[in-house]
Every structure is written in structure tokens, then in C-alpha cells.
Design an enzyme around this catalytic site. Structure first.
Site, PDB file in Angstrom:
ATOM      1  N   THR A 133     105.952  17.849  87.953  1.00 39.82           N
ATOM      2  CA  THR A 133     105.409  18.174  86.622  1.00 39.82           C
ATOM      3  C   THR A 133     106.511  18.526  85.629  1.00 39.82           C
ATOM      4  O   THR A 133     106.239  18.716  84.446  1.00 39.82           O
ATOM      5  CB  THR A 133     104.397  19.336  86.725  1.00 39.82           C
ATOM      6  OG1 THR A 133     104.925  20.327  87.595  1.00 39.82           O
ATOM      7  CG2 THR A 133     103.078  18.870  87.264  1.00 39.82           C
TER       8      THR A 133
ATOM      9  N   ASP B 178     112.585  12.014 103.465  1.00 38.94           N
ATOM     10  CA  ASP B 178     113.689  11.538 104.301  1.00 38.94           C
ATOM     11  C   ASP B 178     113.204  10.256 104.977  1.00 38.94           C
ATOM     12  O   ASP B 178     112.138   9.742 104.618  1.00 38.94           O
ATOM     13  CB  ASP B 178     114.060  12.639 105.324  1.00 38.94           C
ATOM     14  CG  ASP B 178     115.524  12.576 105.764  1.00 38.94           C
ATOM     15  OD1 ASP B 178     115.998  11.458 106.061  1.00 38.94           O
ATOM     16  OD2 ASP B 178     116.180  13.632 105.825  1.00 38.94           O
TER      17      ASP B 178
ATOM     18  N   ASP C 169     105.436  24.530 100.620  1.00 37.41           N
ATOM     19  CA  ASP C 169     105.856  23.515  99.633  1.00 37.41           C
ATOM     20  C   ASP C 169     107.328  23.195  99.808  1.00 37.41           C
ATOM     21  O   ASP C 169     108.175  23.683  99.068  1.00 37.41           O
ATOM     22  CB  ASP C 169     105.560  24.078  98.230  1.00 37.41           C
ATOM     23  CG  ASP C 169     106.022  23.168  97.102  1.00 37.41           C
ATOM     24  OD1 ASP C 169     106.084  21.949  97.314  1.00 37.41           O
ATOM     25  OD2 ASP C 169     106.299  23.687  96.012  1.00 37.41           O
TER      26      ASP C 169
ATOM     27  N   ARG D 296     105.470  31.519  87.515  1.00 37.58           N
ATOM     28  CA  ARG D 296     106.018  32.489  86.571  1.00 37.58           C
ATOM     29  C   ARG D 296     105.003  33.188  85.665  1.00 37.58           C
ATOM     30  O   ARG D 296     105.195  34.382  85.380  1.00 37.58           O
ATOM     31  CB  ARG D 296     107.145  31.820  85.761  1.00 37.58           C
ATOM     32  CG  ARG D 296     108.391  31.578  86.626  1.00 37.58           C
ATOM     33  CD  ARG D 296     109.321  30.542  86.027  1.00 37.58           C
ATOM     34  NE  ARG D 296     108.766  29.203  86.111  1.00 37.58           N
ATOM     35  CZ  ARG D 296     109.404  28.107  85.723  1.00 37.58           C
ATOM     36  NH1 ARG D 296     110.618  28.192  85.205  1.00 37.58           N
ATOM     37  NH2 ARG D 296     108.849  26.926  85.853  1.00 37.58           N
TER      38      ARG D 296
ATOM     39  N   LYS E 214     102.016  30.251  97.689  1.00 40.85           N
ATOM     40  CA  LYS E 214     102.855  29.081  97.957  1.00 40.85           C
ATOM     41  C   LYS E 214     104.253  29.549  98.329  1.00 40.85           C
ATOM     42  O   LYS E 214     104.865  30.335  97.607  1.00 40.85           O
ATOM     43  CB  LYS E 214     102.920  28.184  96.720  1.00 40.85           C
ATOM     44  CG  LYS E 214     103.701  26.896  96.955  1.00 40.85           C
ATOM     45  CD  LYS E 214     103.650  25.981  95.759  1.00 40.85           C
ATOM     46  CE  LYS E 214     104.680  26.308  94.725  1.00 40.85           C
ATOM     47  NZ  LYS E 214     106.074  26.049  95.130  1.00 40.85           N
TER      48      LYS E 214
ATOM     49  N   LYS F 287     108.283  19.838 100.330  1.00 35.85           N
ATOM     50  CA  LYS F 287     108.434  18.459  99.785  1.00 35.85           C
ATOM     51  C   LYS F 287     109.339  17.597 100.660  1.00 35.85           C
ATOM     52  O   LYS F 287     110.389  17.109 100.204  1.00 35.85           O
ATOM     53  CB  LYS F 287     109.006  18.506  98.363  1.00 35.85           C
ATOM     54  CG  LYS F 287     108.197  19.322  97.379  1.00 35.85           C
ATOM     55  CD  LYS F 287     108.778  19.241  95.984  1.00 35.85           C
ATOM     56  CE  LYS F 287     108.013  20.029  94.957  1.00 35.85           C
ATOM     57  NZ  LYS F 287     108.126  21.497  95.098  1.00 35.85           N
TER      58      LYS F 287
END
Ligand code: C5P
Length: 229
Positions: free
Chosen positions: A121, A67, A62, A212, A37, A64
Site C-alpha cells: 500500500t 523466495d 506478517d 501508527r 500483527k 511476507k
């Protein structure tokens, strides 16, 4: 589900600041996970070239997009042309924005897959209340997912905790991409609505986004291999 099938559903979030670090991780992990990603940090530091270098067909872009409909339609056309595995817009941009994005992207590249971010999340009911949204993630996510489907998107990003209700709303062929994945022993960090990798797969996730717990490990390959232990 066997070992390799599970790992092929893992997309590693390359949330690192440099091209060198990203390509090193991609090189080390490519035989152990399904893809990668590219998010805001890496994209802003390296530009679209990084997607070419990692390989568009195994990259989830990714960014996102959120607008006005015309602007998101225009950038979705560009993203569709890049030939990525997935790219995303934000469902909170609304039905018209999602619909304009889907139409523009599919006209450019009928094979592209465009998904909508429902509720991050890192949010829970309390943090949503603080920004004036009274609905819980449990109710908001399936509602937004249904709207995304009606607008012509191929799937959504949601917490693995919401999969069952989203599947009820949107059916089995809708892509469900789930970040907030934490092995039982891992630090939760800023995520709130988390599940373990095994729980997420059992619940029916199409892809698991893991950052992570893999990229921050001393040995990322070992961490990836141990994900479903
Ligand atoms: O490090 P961690 O596993 O928390 O990384 C999760 C990744 O998924 C991050 O790159 C984050 O931007 C992304 N993401 C998320 N929640 C969403 C959508 C994307 O955490 N709803």
C-alpha cells in the site's frame, strides 16, 4: 454493523522494537481489537517466542515470504505449525511459489490461513513505474489476487481501495486484509493508497491492519476506541 463487530476486525500492527513494548500494547488493547500483527521488526528482535506470548490464534504473522518455491514451501510449513490466525507470502514470488507454499502449509496444518501480499500500500503507479512495472495497482492487484486464489491461498493483502475489484475476481469467501488505514485526521506517512476505517469496512474488508494511528497515539486505547467515529 455494531461497534464490537467493527473492532473485532481490527488487527493492530505491533511495529515496535522490544518485547516489553509489544506485550504492553497487546495487554492494553486486547479488549478493544480483534488481534495483532507481528511484522519484521518485532520478529527479528524477539524471535518466534513473541507469537507464543501474544497468542498465536490472534496473531497475523506478517513476514511476507518471497523466495524460490522450495524455500518458501519449507518456511510455510514452519509458520503453519505455529498455529497463527494468518501468515503471508508475497504474490510477486509467482504462482509456483504461492502454490508450493499453500500445499506445504495445508499439509502441515489444514486449518492454517495463508494470504498473499499483492502490491504494497506504500506503492502508487509512479513508484511501480520506477521499478519497471507498467501496470497500475488498480489493475495489478485484482490480477495477482486471482492468481493467489488459483494457487490455493485463502486471501490477499491489498488496499481497501481495491476491494470491490478483488471481490469481483475472487468472490465473497476470500479473505481481504487491508493495511493503509487512516482515520480522516491521521498522518498518512509513507502509505499512499489509504482509506478510513469506516470506508474500508463498508467496502467489505475482512480485517483492517492499523499501525501508527493506534500505536503512535498518546493514548492507544482511546485511539482504538475512536477508530470508527
Ligand atoms: O502504521 P501503519 O498503519 O501504516 O502500518 C501498516 C502495517 O501494515 C505495517 O506493519 C506494514 O508493514 C503492513 N503492510 C502494509 N502494506 C502491505 C502489507 C503490510 O502497510 N501491503
Amino acid at each position: 454493523m455494531n461497534f464490537s463487530e467493527s473492532h473485532s476486525r481490527v488487527l493492530v500492527a505491533l511495529d515496535v522494537p522490544t518485547r516489553e513494548k509489544a506485550l504492553q500494547l497487546a495487554h492494553d488493547l486486547e479488549d478493544h481489537v480483534g488481534g495483532f500483527k507481528v511484522g519484521l521488526e518485532l520478529f527479528c528482535s524477539c524471535g518466534p517466542q513473541i507469537v507464543e506470548e501474544i497468542g498465536p490464534s490472534r496473531t497475523f504473522l506478517d513476514l511476507k515470504f518471497h523466495d524460490i518455491p522450495n524455500t518458501v514451501a519449507s518456511v510455510s510449513r514452519v509458520a503453519a505449525r505455529m498455529g497463527t490466525l494468518l501468515f503471508n507470502v508475497h504474490c510477486l514470488g509467482g504462482f509456483e511459489m504461492m502454490s508450493a507454499a499453500a500445499q506445504a502449509a495445508k499439509a502441515e496444518n489444514p486449518l492454517c490461513q495463508i494470504i498473499g501480499v499483492t502490491i504494497l500500500t506504500s506503492h502508487d503507479s509512479e513508484s511501480l513505474r520506477k521499478i519497471g512495472l507498467s501496470e497500475s495497482p488498480r489493475d495489478a492487484v485484482p490480477r495477482l489476487a486471482r492468481m493467489a486464489r488459483e494457487a490455493g491461498l485463502d486471501g490477499v493483502v491489498c488496499s481497501a481501495r481495491e476491494i470491490l475489484r478483488v471481490r469481483e475476481e475472487c468472490g465473497d469467501d476470500f479473505l481481504l486484509v487491508t493495511p493503509g488505514i487512516r482515520p480522516a485526521s491521521a498522518e498518512i506517512g509513507d502509505q499512499k493508497r489509504v482509506l478510513t476505517p469506516t470506508e474500508a469496512l463498508k467496502a467489505g474488508a475482512s480485517y483492517l491492519v492499523v499501525g501508527r494511528p493506534i500505536t503512535g497515539a498518546q493514548n492507544p486505547v482511546a485511539a482504538a476506541q475512536k477508530l470508527f467515529d
